[in-house]
Design a protein around this motif. Structure first.
Motif, PDB file in Angstrom:
ATOM      1  N   VAL A  13      -5.428   8.969  13.527  1.00 47.22           N
ATOM      2  CA  VAL A  13      -4.010   9.006  13.143  1.00 47.22           C
ATOM      3  C   VAL A  13      -3.388   7.610  13.247  1.00 47.22           C
ATOM      4  N   THR A  14      -3.695   6.897  14.340  1.00 47.07           N
ATOM      5  CA  THR A  14      -3.129   5.571  14.544  1.00 47.07           C
ATOM      6  C   THR A  14      -3.581   4.584  13.475  1.00 47.07           C
ATOM      7  N   LEU A  15      -4.871   4.594  13.152  1.00 51.51           N
ATOM      8  CA  LEU A  15      -5.391   3.664  12.150  1.00 51.51           C
ATOM      9  C   LEU A  15      -4.792   3.934  10.776  1.00 51.51           C
ATOM     10  N   ARG A  16      -4.646   5.185  10.428  1.00 55.12           N
ATOM     11  CA  ARG A  16      -4.027   5.503   9.141  1.00 55.12           C
ATOM     12  C   ARG A  16      -2.576   5.028   9.106  1.00 55.12           C
ATOM     13  N   ARG A  17      -1.882   5.232  10.218  1.00 55.02           N
ATOM     14  CA  ARG A  17      -0.468   4.870  10.262  1.00 55.02           C
ATOM     15  C   ARG A  17      -0.278   3.357  10.172  1.00 55.02           C
ATOM     16  N   ILE A  18      -1.025   2.586  10.968  1.00 54.34           N
ATOM     17  CA  ILE A  18      -0.810   1.144  10.984  1.00 54.34           C
ATOM     18  C   ILE A  18      -1.279   0.487   9.689  1.00 54.34           C
ATOM     19  N   ASN A  19      -2.310   1.030   9.055  1.00 51.96           N
ATOM     20  CA  ASN A  19      -2.733   0.468   7.764  1.00 51.96           C
ATOM     21  C   ASN A  19      -1.691   0.747   6.690  1.00 51.96           C
ATOM     22  N   LYS A  20      -1.094   1.936   6.739  1.00 48.92           N
ATOM     23  CA  LYS A  20      -0.033   2.260   5.783  1.00 48.92           C
ATOM     24  C   LYS A  20       1.184   1.373   6.015  1.00 48.92           C
ATOM     25  N   GLN A  21       1.557   1.182   7.297  1.00 47.53           N
ATOM     26  CA  GLN A  21       2.692   0.313   7.609  1.00 47.53           C
ATOM     27  C   GLN A  21       2.406  -1.128   7.224  1.00 47.53           C
ATOM     28  N   ALA A  22       1.168  -1.584   7.443  1.00 51.21           N
ATOM     29  CA  ALA A  22       0.810  -2.961   7.092  1.00 51.21           C
ATOM     30  C   ALA A  22       0.886  -3.187   5.589  1.00 51.21           C
ATOM     31  N   SER A  23       0.427  -2.205   4.816  1.00 50.60           N
ATOM     32  CA  SER A  23       0.483  -2.346   3.352  1.00 50.60           C
ATOM     33  C   SER A  23       1.930  -2.414   2.870  1.00 50.60           C
ATOM     34  N   ALA A  24       2.781  -1.564   3.436  1.00 48.25           N
ATOM     35  CA  ALA A  24       4.195  -1.584   3.050  1.00 48.25           C
ATOM     36  C   ALA A  24       4.848  -2.904   3.437  1.00 48.25           C
ATOM     37  N   PHE A  25       4.496  -3.414   4.609  1.00 51.07           N
ATOM     38  CA  PHE A  25       5.079  -4.681   5.057  1.00 51.07           C
ATOM     39  C   PHE A  25       4.605  -5.837   4.179  1.00 51.07           C
ATOM     40  N   GLU A  26       3.334  -5.855   3.831  1.00 53.49           N
ATOM     41  CA  GLU A  26       2.817  -6.928   2.972  1.00 53.49           C
ATOM     42  C   GLU A  26       3.491  -6.906   1.606  1.00 53.49           C
ATOM     43  N   ASP A  27       3.782  -5.702   1.099  1.00 54.83           N
ATOM     44  CA  ASP A  27       4.493  -5.626  -0.186  1.00 54.83           C
ATOM     45  C   ASP A  27       5.862  -6.286  -0.077  1.00 54.83           C
ATOM     46  N   ARG A  28       6.562  -6.040   1.032  1.00 58.99           N
ATOM     47  CA  ARG A  28       7.880  -6.664   1.211  1.00 58.99           C
ATOM     48  C   ARG A  28       7.736  -8.172   1.438  1.00 58.99           C
ATOM     49  N   PHE A  29       6.706  -8.573   2.164  1.00 58.17           N
ATOM     50  CA  PHE A  29       6.512  -9.987   2.484  1.00 58.17           C
ATOM     51  C   PHE A  29       6.244 -10.811   1.225  1.00 58.17           C
ATOM     52  N   TRP A  30       5.382 -10.272   0.352  1.00 64.90           N
ATOM     53  CA  TRP A  30       5.006 -11.019  -0.834  1.00 64.90           C
ATOM     54  C   TRP A  30       5.938 -10.763  -2.019  1.00 64.90           C
ATOM     55  N   SER A  31       7.012 -10.027  -1.797  1.00 66.03           N
ATOM     56  CA  SER A  31       7.944  -9.739  -2.892  1.00 66.03           C
ATOM     57  C   SER A  31       8.826 -10.928  -3.238  1.00 66.03           C
ATOM     58  N   GLY A  32       8.811 -11.953  -2.395  1.00 67.49           N
ATOM     59  CA  GLY A  32       9.605 -13.150  -2.665  1.00 67.49           C
ATOM     60  C   GLY A  32      10.977 -13.147  -2.029  1.00 67.49           C
ATOM     61  N   GLY A  33      11.254 -12.190  -1.167  1.00 64.54           N
ATOM     62  CA  GLY A  33      12.542 -12.133  -0.498  1.00 64.54           C
ATOM     63  C   GLY A  33      12.652 -13.165   0.607  1.00 64.54           C
ATOM     64  N   SER A  34      13.796 -13.189   1.240  1.00 66.62           N
ATOM     65  CA  SER A  34      14.049 -14.152   2.315  1.00 66.62           C
ATOM     66  C   SER A  34      13.235 -13.798   3.557  1.00 66.62           C
ATOM     67  N   LEU A  35      12.555 -14.802   4.121  1.00 66.85           N
ATOM     68  CA  LEU A  35      11.796 -14.578   5.348  1.00 66.85           C
ATOM     69  C   LEU A  35      12.720 -14.316   6.525  1.00 66.85           C
ATOM     70  N   ASP A  36      13.901 -14.930   6.504  1.00 64.71           N
ATOM     71  CA  ASP A  36      14.862 -14.691   7.584  1.00 64.71           C
ATOM     72  C   ASP A  36      15.346 -13.242   7.580  1.00 64.71           C
ATOM     73  N   ASP A  37      15.606 -12.719   6.392  1.00 67.44           N
ATOM     74  CA  ASP A  37      16.026 -11.321   6.298  1.00 67.44           C
ATOM     75  C   ASP A  37      14.904 -10.386   6.741  1.00 67.44           C
TER      76      ASP A  37
END
Length: 239
Positions: free
Chosen positions: A54-78
């Motif tokens: 359960v933990t591995l599935r959750r953190i991989n899903k959260q990591a993928s969502a976070f990487e999408d936001r990170f590489w979307s070009g938004g502000s790093l400060d935000d």
């Protein structure tokens, strides 16, 4: 007819004696303790397996969502304010540690972001965070590594003890009939069966979970390296 009925009754009694509960109840105290210990370890093993899956599935899903936001070009400060300041998953924690160190260094008056050792501090913050997060994720995995090779030997100890107890009973009764020997031997072998049923899932789960954790660690380290390079470029642009 009476003999046929008696034979049938004996067959039912023998089958009852060789049931799982019957084998446990008729075992000696030491063998019972071994069986109970192995059953407890088996419950723990399956609880750890379920938790890690359960933990591995959750953190991989959260990591993928976070990487999408990170590489979307938004502000790093935000992104830092929304995810990095109070991280709820390992990848956000790595980002928050690196970004926090970089922001603290940027606030210091007169600090050269290129030559002031900022990159080294950011790299150190990333490394420490990755190690801390992986240590937390690997908690209890060592239990699987321990139970896997040890459980069969514990079961074998119960088997040897049970066989010794059976031989003592045979010597006391002066009877080597199969009906006398079989129940004791069956009870003893039951301990080994429980040991194997505990060890096999533990051993397989340890290898699978360890491999998944290693892959996730590579993912954290890869993200940390890329983010450190981004911060380094931004430092050079500000200089």
């Amino acid at each position: 007819m009476d003999r046929a009925v008696d034979a049938a009754n004996l067959g039912v009694a023998a089958a009852g004696d060789l049931s799982v509960w019957g084998l446990f109840m008729n075992a000696s105290l030491m063998v019972k303790l071994v069986m109970l210990g192995l059953v407890f370890c088996s419950v723990m093993v399956w609880a750890i397996i379920f938790d890690k899956i359960v933990t591995l599935r959750r953190i991989n899903k959260q990591a993928s969502a976070f990487e999408d936001r990170f590489w979307s070009g938004g502000s790093l400060d935000d992104l830092y304010e929304s995810d990095g300041a109070k991280p709820v998953h390992p990848l956000a924690a790595v980002f928050g540690a690196a970004m926090g160190e970089w922001r603290r260094s940027a606030r210091i008056p007169g600090v050269d972001l290129v030559r002031g050792g900022v990159k080294e501090r950011v790299d150190r913050a990333i490394g420490i965070t990755v190690t801390r997060e992986m240590d937390r994720l690997r908690r209890w995995v060592v239990f699987l590594a321990t139970v896997g090779p040890v459980a069969p030997f514990v079961g074998l100890f119960g088997t040897v003890w049970g066989i010794m107890h059976s031989f003592s009973a045979i010597a006391a009764m002066h009877n080597t009939n199969l009906s006398v020997v079989a129940p004791g031997i069956s009870e003893a072998l039951f301990a080994t069966a429980i040991g194997l049923l505990t060890a096999v899932p533990s051993y397989v789960a340890y290898n699978v979970i360890s491999n998944s954790l290693d892959l996730f660690q590579d993912r954290l380290e890869g993200f940390g390296t890329e983010f450190a390079a981004i911060l380094s470029r931004q430092s050079e642009e500000r200089a």
